[in-house]
Each structure stands twice: as C-alpha cells, then as structure tokens.
Design a protein around this motif. Sequence first.
Motif, PDB file in Angstrom:
ATOM      1  N   UNK A 148      30.061  40.515  29.741  1.00 47.23           N
ATOM      2  CA  UNK A 148      29.640  40.774  31.043  1.00 47.23           C
ATOM      3  C   UNK A 148      30.577  40.065  32.249  1.00 47.23           C
ATOM      4  N   UNK A 149      30.839  39.004  32.099  1.00 47.39           N
ATOM      5  CA  UNK A 149      31.799  38.328  33.020  1.00 47.39           C
ATOM      6  C   UNK A 149      33.235  39.084  33.135  1.00 47.39           C
ATOM      7  N   UNK A 150      33.796  39.754  32.020  1.00 49.10           N
ATOM      8  CA  UNK A 150      34.874  40.467  32.290  1.00 49.10           C
ATOM      9  C   UNK A 150      34.844  41.945  32.921  1.00 49.10           C
ATOM     10  N   UNK A 151      33.622  42.342  32.560  1.00 49.25           N
ATOM     11  CA  UNK A 151      33.238  43.496  33.544  1.00 49.25           C
ATOM     12  C   UNK A 151      33.043  43.484  35.111  1.00 49.25           C
ATOM     13  N   UNK A 152      32.526  42.303  35.268  1.00 48.59           N
ATOM     14  CA  UNK A 152      32.244  41.842  36.517  1.00 48.59           C
ATOM     15  C   UNK A 152      33.444  41.610  37.167  1.00 48.59           C
ATOM     16  N   UNK A 153      34.133  40.780  36.566  1.00 49.92           N
ATOM     17  CA  UNK A 153      35.712  40.904  37.190  1.00 49.92           C
ATOM     18  C   UNK A 153      36.604  42.051  37.451  1.00 49.92           C
ATOM     19  N   UNK A 154      36.416  42.994  36.461  1.00 45.85           N
ATOM     20  CA  UNK A 154      37.319  44.314  36.375  1.00 45.85           C
ATOM     21  C   UNK A 154      36.533  44.925  37.682  1.00 45.85           C
ATOM     22  N   UNK A 155      35.250  45.173  38.047  1.00 47.09           N
ATOM     23  CA  UNK A 155      34.926  46.004  38.935  1.00 47.09           C
ATOM     24  C   UNK A 155      34.649  45.189  40.332  1.00 47.09           C
ATOM     25  N   UNK A 156      35.129  44.004  40.483  1.00 45.86           N
ATOM     26  CA  UNK A 156      35.170  43.395  41.812  1.00 45.86           C
ATOM     27  C   UNK A 156      34.082  42.585  42.091  1.00 45.86           C
ATOM     28  N   UNK A 157      33.075  42.233  41.412  1.00 39.74           N
ATOM     29  CA  UNK A 157      31.945  41.311  41.567  1.00 39.74           C
ATOM     30  C   UNK A 157      32.425  40.066  41.737  1.00 39.74           C
ATOM     31  N   UNK A 158      31.694  39.156  42.317  1.00 43.20           N
ATOM     32  CA  UNK A 158      32.088  37.608  42.744  1.00 43.20           C
ATOM     33  C   UNK A 158      31.796  37.111  41.094  1.00 43.20           C
ATOM     34  N   UNK A 159      30.901  37.192  40.581  1.00 48.37           N
ATOM     35  CA  UNK A 159      30.641  36.688  39.060  1.00 48.37           C
ATOM     36  C   UNK A 159      29.697  37.431  38.336  1.00 48.37           C
ATOM     37  N   UNK A 160      29.289  36.787  37.182  1.00 47.88           N
ATOM     38  CA  UNK A 160      28.598  37.789  36.576  1.00 47.88           C
ATOM     39  C   UNK A 160      27.259  37.797  36.746  1.00 47.88           C
ATOM     40  N   UNK A 161      26.750  36.833  37.642  1.00 50.84           N
ATOM     41  CA  UNK A 161      25.237  36.915  38.052  1.00 50.84           C
ATOM     42  C   UNK A 161      25.141  37.726  39.478  1.00 50.84           C
ATOM     43  N   UNK A 162      26.043  37.786  39.898  1.00 53.62           N
ATOM     44  CA  UNK A 162      26.068  38.762  41.122  1.00 53.62           C
ATOM     45  C   UNK A 162      26.032  40.268  40.281  1.00 53.62           C
ATOM     46  N   UNK A 163      26.814  40.631  39.199  1.00 55.92           N
ATOM     47  CA  UNK A 163      26.587  41.940  38.559  1.00 55.92           C
ATOM     48  C   UNK A 163      25.218  42.122  37.918  1.00 55.92           C
ATOM     49  N   UNK A 164      24.717  40.992  37.229  1.00 56.92           N
ATOM     50  CA  UNK A 164      23.604  41.154  36.525  1.00 56.92           C
ATOM     51  C   UNK A 164      22.374  41.456  37.680  1.00 56.92           C
ATOM     52  N   UNK A 165      22.509  40.645  38.701  1.00 58.80           N
ATOM     53  CA  UNK A 165      21.364  40.966  39.681  1.00 58.80           C
ATOM     54  C   UNK A 165      21.390  42.435  40.229  1.00 58.80           C
ATOM     55  N   UNK A 166      22.545  42.837  40.554  1.00 57.69           N
ATOM     56  CA  UNK A 166      22.652  44.302  40.883  1.00 57.69           C
ATOM     57  C   UNK A 166      21.921  45.394  39.806  1.00 57.69           C
ATOM     58  N   UNK A 167      22.557  45.107  38.555  1.00 56.88           N
ATOM     59  CA  UNK A 167      22.548  45.929  37.457  1.00 56.88           C
ATOM     60  C   UNK A 167      20.954  45.965  37.232  1.00 56.88           C
ATOM     61  N   UNK A 168      20.144  44.791  37.288  1.00 55.52           N
ATOM     62  CA  UNK A 168      18.794  44.833  36.929  1.00 55.52           C
ATOM     63  C   UNK A 168      18.082  45.563  38.106  1.00 55.52           C
ATOM     64  N   UNK A 169      18.337  45.845  39.333  1.00 53.69           N
ATOM     65  CA  UNK A 169      17.972  46.416  40.341  1.00 53.69           C
ATOM     66  C   UNK A 169      17.801  48.220  39.984  1.00 53.69           C
ATOM     67  N   UNK A 170      18.880  48.588  39.335  1.00 58.46           N
ATOM     68  CA  UNK A 170      19.049  49.774  38.896  1.00 58.46           C
ATOM     69  C   UNK A 170      18.425  50.209  37.625  1.00 58.46           C
ATOM     70  N   UNK A 171      18.501  49.378  36.558  1.00 61.41           N
ATOM     71  CA  UNK A 171      18.262  49.559  35.326  1.00 61.41           C
ATOM     72  C   UNK A 171      16.910  48.801  34.695  1.00 61.41           C
ATOM     73  N   UNK A 172      16.381  47.881  35.811  1.00 63.96           N
ATOM     74  CA  UNK A 172      15.306  47.119  35.224  1.00 63.96           C
ATOM     75  C   UNK A 172      15.278  46.212  34.003  1.00 63.96           C
ATOM     76  N   UNK A 173      16.715  45.902  33.688  1.00 63.16           N
ATOM     77  CA  UNK A 173      16.910  44.957  32.833  1.00 63.16           C
ATOM     78  C   UNK A 173      18.321  44.241  32.827  1.00 63.16           C
TER      79      UNK A 173
END
Length: 292
Positions: free
Chosen positions: A254-279
């Motif tokens: 998850x950390x690697x994907x976050x870095x690849x797509x320009x998110x500041x860190x894994x938690x930022x990606x996780x927070x956004x992902x949960x809004x869209x997929x509810x998990x």
Amino acid sequence: MLKKMFMNRYTLHETFVVHQYSIDEWEAKPHNHNYFEIIFIEQGKGYHTINGIRFPYKENNIFLLAPEDTHHFEIEKRTNFTYFKFTELLFSSKINLPDRKYWLQRIEQLLHHPNIIPGDAISHEGDRNIIWDIHNLVLEEFKNEKIYYQEIISNAISTILSIIVRNISEKYNPKKKETPASYNKIDLILSHIRQNAYDNDRTKINFLADKFNMSQSSISTYFKRKTGESIHQYVTKYKMKLVEYRLQHTEFTIAEIAYQLGYTDESHLTKTFKKHFEMSPKQYRKELAINN
C-alpha cells in the motif's frame, strides 16, 4: 484455408503467447477476450473492425487490442498475421522487472484511454520500423529460448507499448496543428489527466488552465458541464481506479502504491480509498484473496 505457421506455445509463466497465421478468409465471429493483443500485418489487405468501427488495413499495419475490445477482419487479399497475446501478469510484480512500475503506467494509460483512435496504432513511420525490428527480435527469442529470453521478451513488449502510447499521446496533443478538429477539447483534457495521473502538479487546475488556454474559472465550469464532476473529483476517482487495479493485479505494498500515485503517505491513500470503497486497501486486498 488456414495455415498456422508454427504451433501456439505459452511462455513467461503462461502470460505470453505468439500466434502466426496465413489465411484467405476470416472464419472467426466478432469476439473479445481478457488479454492484450498486438497484431502485426506482414502482408495482405482488407478491413478490420474494432468495436464497431470499420477501416482498411494493409501491409505493415500494427494494431493494439485491449481486454474487452471486440474485433474481426474481412480479408480481400491473403494476409499473414502475427499476434502477440499477453495478460496483466506480464507487467505485474510477479515478473521481477526493474522497471515494472513504468510498465504498469503504460498499461494503465492504454486500459483507460478513450478508444476513439481504433485503427493502425502508429502514426510515425520511424516508430513503425522500430517496432517491426522488435517484433523480429521477439520471434527469435520466443522460438530459441536462449538464456534470459524471458527478460528480453518482457522488456521488448514494454518498449513496443511505450512507443504505441507515445503515438497515441501525440495524436491528443492540443498544440499540434494537425490535431483533427473532431477531437473535442474535453477529450484532450481527459487524455492529459490520464497520462499525468502520477504527477499531482500537472493535474492541478492552474496547470490545466494554462495548457488549454483557458482561465481557471472557465475550465472548471467547462469540465463540470461536460463530465458532471469537478476536476478534483475526476482526478481522485481516476486515481482510485488505478489503486484498485494495482491492488488486483500487482504485489506492490500500500505504501508503494501511495508513493507511485503521488499521495503524501499510506494513511492519506487509505483515507481516500475508504471514502470510495467503504473499506481500506488492505481489507480490499484481503477480500480479493478470499474470493479468489
């Protein structure tokens, strides 16, 4: 009459296969599939229909078909075809390519690019010559299976896809005088976003406004009217599609994907992902493992 020029054979962990045919008549019905195809026309002529759009084909044409594309040929003159067929596994982390992140970017651009240029994939003859040279290299490596042939084929297909993406991208360059008038500005904007989803600066409103010669307010209004979403909403939704794809088809953390797509860190990606997929991404990947 169908002549198969050599037997179909799967390699690269059953993710890559070569077919060669010389035929006078196309007998297969229009069909789609769950893999990519690069089709080389060595000689012959006729018509090729992709997703309902019919156009002539001739010697040295090169076609790219993505999963779910539907196609068939109408042959006027005996045609020699070479097919390179491959699946997502060829460019996933299951093959230890040093540039697999860039592989994935090329594939994602092809998967999500609006399919309004369904014909011959190459517009520059210099690029066409390069791809045909690579085609010959792949055939030799595929038949002879010498040491490192798998890595050579993987990198060769990566190079072909990069050249195809370059040709498609240049057709959508709004600064080129030869860009057809039939390409709407919204198509150009969407194409730019898809090609630059990995670079946050190049998808910001101020950058887009400058690139497409519009004010920030006018491009925001125009984009909303054409898509029903704000630019920020569209970029975020598109990035979530890329995250979902990488969770499904790669072994990146998850950390690697976050870095690849320009998110500041894994938690930022996780927070956004949960809004869209509810998990969370981790929960999503766990569900995939259970269902598969």
